[in-house]
Design an enzyme around this catalytic site. Structure first.
Site, short mmCIF file in Angstrom:
data_model
loop_
_atom_site.label_atom_id
_atom_site.label_comp_id
_atom_site.label_asym_id
_atom_site.label_seq_id
_atom_site.Cartn_x
_atom_site.Cartn_y
_atom_site.Cartn_z
N SER A 19 -23.42 11.78 11.49
CA SER A 19 -22.81 13.07 11.15
C SER A 19 -21.66 13.30 12.11
O SER A 19 -21.67 12.75 13.22
CB SER A 19 -23.84 14.19 11.32
OG SER A 19 -23.20 15.46 11.33
N TYR A 65 -30.89 18.68 15.46
CA TYR A 65 -30.13 17.76 14.58
C TYR A 65 -29.00 17.11 15.37
O TYR A 65 -28.83 15.89 15.33
CB TYR A 65 -29.59 18.58 13.41
CG TYR A 65 -28.78 17.83 12.39
CD1 TYR A 65 -29.38 17.05 11.41
CD2 TYR A 65 -27.38 17.93 12.37
CE1 TYR A 65 -28.63 16.39 10.45
CE2 TYR A 65 -26.62 17.28 11.41
CZ TYR A 65 -27.25 16.51 10.45
OH TYR A 65 -26.50 15.86 9.50
#
Ligand code: BGC
Length: 255
Positions: free
Chosen positions: A143, A156
């Site tokens: 990401s 995350y």
């Protein structure tokens, strides 16, 4: 066809970016192993779609947070298609809590699904590649948040930061075996992980305004980069990250 004769395993392969990768790889002639934890019916319908278009796919229910399951997944590729060429560590979750809000179990789950899975999945794949003796490719769907803070989604971010260093270090360790490892760092993508954002017009307006290209990505636009990296046209790339974010990380309001 760019991936003819290649066997590719995609974790979290029956939804979101994983599903798009599965379909794109199959369309390029790959043999596809679809890992999933829930919704077997989605996997079955993907396999049907692929097979009716003349492609080859098989499903395996494997929990990527467990090392034994990851080994079973690699074995499924070998048993079904004779070998493994590409592992895509795609499965991921996020909980959208801050440091002050994150519980221990929640933290451990995010780390296990996003990062431990990539670590031991890569280990299982690398052992198979070494046994085959002709290299291999590991792609991690990371990401932009492997590098860029997302306040309020800290577990995350930490897991993706770990994935970033996993790729850099393991890529170096495995280079001598002809095994390459590359992260793909998507920005905001229209998938179930962003359902709450997409359901909120105010959030969507703010998000789109912060993206130089003015919109979220479609999952296909991430899958296309996977196909390129797996195609043999990216043979000199390893231990690094390809950012596919519509410019979001560089966005500036210019005030
Ligand atoms: C996260 C999304 C977020 C996007 C852009 C992704 O990795 O899963 O929640 O919208 O990054 O910030």
């Amino acid at each position: 066809m760019l991936l003819k004769e290649k066997t590719i395993v995609v974790t979290g392969g029956n939804s979101g970016i994983g599903e798009a990768i599965v379909l794109a790889a199959a369309a390029e002639g790959a043999n596809v192993v679809i890992d999933y934890v829930a919704h077997p019916e989605e996997t079955a319908s993907l396999i049907e779609r692929i097979e009716s278009a003349g492609g080859h796919a098989v499903g395996i229910q494997a929990d990527v947070s467990k090392s034994d399951d990851l080994h079973a997944m690699v074995q499924k590729a070998v048993d079904t298609f004779g070998r493994l060429d590409v592992l895509v560590n795609n499965a991921g979750i996020e909980t959208r809590h801050s440091l002050l809000e994150t519980g221990e179990e929640e933290f451990e789950k995010v780390m296990a699904v996003n990062m431990k899975s990539a670590f031991f999945g890569s280990q299982a794949a690398a052992k198979q590649f070494i046994a085959q003796g002709d290299g291999g490719l590991i792609l991690n769907i990371s990401s932009v948040h492997e590098d860029w803070p997302m306040p309020g989604n800290i577990a995350y971010c930490v897991s993706k930061g770990g994935m970033r260093m996993l790729t850099r270090t393991a890529g170096v360790e495995l280079g001598g075996h002809g095994i390459r490892m590359v992260n793909i760092a998507p920005g905001a993508v229209s998938t179930p992980i962003n359902a709450s954002t997409e359901a909120d017009p105010e959030k969507m307006k703010a998000l789109n305004a912060s993206i130089p290209l003015g919109r979220m990505a479609e999952a296909d636009e991430i899958a296309d980069v996977v196909v390129f990296l797996a195609s043999g046209k990216a043979a000199y790339m390893t231990s690094t990250t390809v950012v596919v974010d519509g410019g979001i990380m560089q966005g500036s309001v210019g005030l």
